[in-house]
Design a protein around this motif. Structure first.
Motif, PDB file in Angstrom:
ATOM      1  N   VAL A 143       0.829  -1.208   0.000  1.00 41.24           N
ATOM      2  CA  VAL A 143       0.000   0.000   0.000  1.00 41.24           C
ATOM      3  C   VAL A 143       0.859   1.253   0.000  1.00 41.24           C
ATOM      4  N   GLN A 144       1.870   1.297   0.862  1.00 36.83           N
ATOM      5  CA  GLN A 144       2.682   2.511   0.969  1.00 36.83           C
ATOM      6  C   GLN A 144       3.453   2.772  -0.321  1.00 36.83           C
TER       7      GLN A 144
ATOM      8  N   GLN B 154      -2.760  -5.736   5.508  1.00 38.68           N
ATOM      9  CA  GLN B 154      -2.839  -5.644   6.962  1.00 38.68           C
ATOM     10  C   GLN B 154      -4.050  -4.806   7.345  1.00 38.68           C
ATOM     11  N   SER B 155      -4.656  -5.158   8.452  1.00 40.44           N
ATOM     12  CA  SER B 155      -5.877  -4.457   8.875  1.00 40.44           C
ATOM     13  C   SER B 155      -5.656  -2.965   9.048  1.00 40.44           C
ATOM     14  N   ASN B 156      -4.470  -2.581   9.531  1.00 37.80           N
ATOM     15  CA  ASN B 156      -4.221  -1.155   9.769  1.00 37.80           C
ATOM     16  C   ASN B 156      -4.007  -0.363   8.483  1.00 37.80           C
ATOM     17  N   LYS B 157      -3.984  -1.047   7.336  1.00 37.26           N
ATOM     18  CA  LYS B 157      -3.874  -0.362   6.048  1.00 37.26           C
ATOM     19  C   LYS B 157      -5.200  -0.368   5.281  1.00 37.26           C
TER      20      LYS B 157
ATOM     21  N   VAL C 231      -8.430 -10.185  -0.061  1.00 35.61           N
ATOM     22  CA  VAL C 231      -9.260 -10.246   1.143  1.00 35.61           C
ATOM     23  C   VAL C 231      -9.377 -11.710   1.570  1.00 35.61           C
ATOM     24  N   ASP C 232      -8.973 -11.995   2.802  1.00 39.07           N
ATOM     25  CA  ASP C 232      -8.954 -13.398   3.239  1.00 39.07           C
ATOM     26  C   ASP C 232      -9.482 -13.617   4.650  1.00 39.07           C
ATOM     27  N   ARG C 233     -10.087 -12.552   5.250  1.00 42.40           N
ATOM     28  CA  ARG C 233     -10.625 -12.722   6.596  1.00 42.40           C
ATOM     29  C   ARG C 233     -11.699 -11.678   6.846  1.00 42.40           C
ATOM     30  N   PRO C 234     -12.679 -11.991   7.697  1.00 40.52           N
ATOM     31  CA  PRO C 234     -13.822 -11.093   7.900  1.00 40.52           C
ATOM     32  C   PRO C 234     -13.440  -9.708   8.396  1.00 40.52           C
ATOM     33  N   LYS C 235     -12.397  -9.609   9.204  1.00 43.88           N
ATOM     34  CA  LYS C 235     -12.015  -8.301   9.745  1.00 43.88           C
ATOM     35  C   LYS C 235     -11.741  -7.293   8.632  1.00 43.88           C
ATOM     36  N   LEU C 236     -11.161  -7.733   7.546  1.00 42.27           N
ATOM     37  CA  LEU C 236     -10.870  -6.835   6.431  1.00 42.27           C
ATOM     38  C   LEU C 236     -12.139  -6.360   5.749  1.00 42.27           C
ATOM     39  N   VAL C 237     -13.134  -7.214   5.683  1.00 43.21           N
ATOM     40  CA  VAL C 237     -14.391  -6.864   5.019  1.00 43.21           C
ATOM     41  C   VAL C 237     -15.018  -5.649   5.691  1.00 43.21           C
ATOM     42  N   ALA C 238     -15.147  -5.712   7.000  1.00 45.33           N
ATOM     43  CA  ALA C 238     -15.755  -4.607   7.734  1.00 45.33           C
ATOM     44  C   ALA C 238     -14.923  -3.338   7.633  1.00 45.33           C
TER      45      ALA C 238
ATOM     46  N   ALA D 142     -15.165  -1.779   4.039  1.00 47.14           N
ATOM     47  CA  ALA D 142     -16.495  -1.219   3.800  1.00 47.14           C
ATOM     48  C   ALA D 142     -16.690   0.085   4.549  1.00 47.14           C
ATOM     49  N   ALA D 143     -16.219   0.127   5.785  1.00 50.51           N
ATOM     50  CA  ALA D 143     -16.387   1.333   6.596  1.00 50.51           C
ATOM     51  C   ALA D 143     -15.606   2.507   6.027  1.00 50.51           C
ATOM     52  N   ALA D 144     -14.485   2.229   5.366  1.00 54.86           N
ATOM     53  CA  ALA D 144     -13.607   3.294   4.895  1.00 54.86           C
ATOM     54  C   ALA D 144     -13.882   3.726   3.456  1.00 54.86           C
TER      55      ALA D 144
END
Length: 232
Positions: free
Chosen positions: A62-63, A86-89, A103-110, A113-115
Motif C-alpha cells: 500500500v505505501q 494488513q488491517s491497519n492499512k 481479502v482473506d478474513r472477515p475483519k478486512l471486510v468490515a 467497507a467502513a472506509a
C-alpha cells in the motif's frame, strides 16, 4: 504500434485462450519495485495497443503504491492491490484502490467497507484462497469461501467479484494444473450463489498459459513485461 514485451504478452494470452477455446482474460500488469516512470511508459504502450481498454495495474504494498498512484493521477490506470493486506492499512487501501484481490478474513471486510467513500463506486473485492493449504501462506481455506463471500456481498460499499489464488510453483506442471482446476471448480460453486462474481484471478508470468487453459479470467504478469526485478 508497440512491438515490445506488452504486445508479445497480449498475443500469447490470446493464443492460449484460443487454444483452450476460452475468452481471453484481463491482464493485470504487476509493478513491484517499478517506478512511476516505468509504469507510465507501459501505460503509453497499452493505450497505443488498446485505446479503448482500461489498463489494470497491480501493486503489492500500500505505501509503495500511494506515491505512484498520486504521480499517475489522471492516467486512466485501474489500481489493484494484489499483496497481503494488513488491517491497519484497510482505510488507506479503500481510499486508493479500485480493486483489492487479497481479502482473506472477515475483519478486512468490515474495515474496507467502513472506509470506502460513498461517493465512489463500490470497491471491487476478490477473496484470496490458499487452495493447497500451504503452511504460512496467506489466503483463506476453500471451505471458508462461502461465509466470507456472504459477508462481502452484504456490504453495499463493496462488490464481490470473485476469487484469487497464488498456487505453489510446483516444477511438475500437472500439480499446478490441479491447483488451477480446483480454483475453477471453487469459482463455479461461488457463482451459483453470487452470479456477479465473474473473476478468477490466477496465473503469473511463468504459468499464465496453463491458468488460462483452466479458466482464469484475469492473470497477473510482471516479469514477462518488465524483466526480472532488480536485486535489492
Amino acid at each position: 504500434m508497440p512491438t515490445g514485451p506488452l504486445a508479445r504478452v497480449l498475443d500469447s494470452m490470446e493464443n492460449a485462450a484460443a487454444a483452450a477455446s476460452r475468452p481471453a482474460p484481463r491482464l493485470v500488469a504487476v509493478g513491484k519495485t517499478r517506478s512511476a516512470g516505468e509504469i507510465a511508459a507501459l501505460a503509453a504502450d497499452w493505450f497505443a495497443l488498446r485505446p479503448d481498454a482500461t489498463l489494470a495495474f497491480g501493486e503489492n504494498y500500500v505505501q509503495e503504491a500511494a506515491g505512484k498512484i498520486a504521480a499517475l493521477d489522471g492516467s486512466g490506470i485501474e489500481w489493484h492491490l494484489i499483496g497481503h493486506l494488513q488491517s491497519n492499512k484497510a482505510a488507506q487501501t479503500a481510499a486508493l484502490f479500485d480493486w483489492v484481490q487479497s481479502v482473506d478474513r472477515p475483519k478486512l471486510v468490515a474495515a474496507l467497507a467502513a472506509a470506502r467513500d460513498p461517493g465512489r463506486p463500490p470497491l471491487n473485492v476478490l477473496i484470496q484462497v490458499n487452495v493447497e493449504g500451504e503452511a504460512g501462506k496467506h489466503g483463506c481455506a476453500p471451505g471458508d469461501v462461502p461465509a466470507l463471500a456472504a459477508a462481502i456481498a452484504a456490504q453495499p460499499r463493496l462488490s464481490l467479484r470473485g476469487l484469487m489464488a497464488i498456487p505453489e510453483p510446483h516444477p511438475d506442471l500437472d500439480r499446478r494444473r490441479e491447483a488451477f482446476a480446483a480454483m475453477r471448480a471453487l469459482h463455479a460453486s461461488l457463482r451459483d450463489g453470487h452470479p456477479r462474481a465473474d473473476t478468477l484471478s490466477m496465473g503469473m508470468s511463468e504459468d499464465y498459459a496453463l491458468a488460462i487453459a483452466e479458466g482464469a479470467t484475469m492473470v497477473r504478469i510482471g516479469t514477462a513485461l518488465f524483466g526480472a526485478r532488480p536485486e535489492a
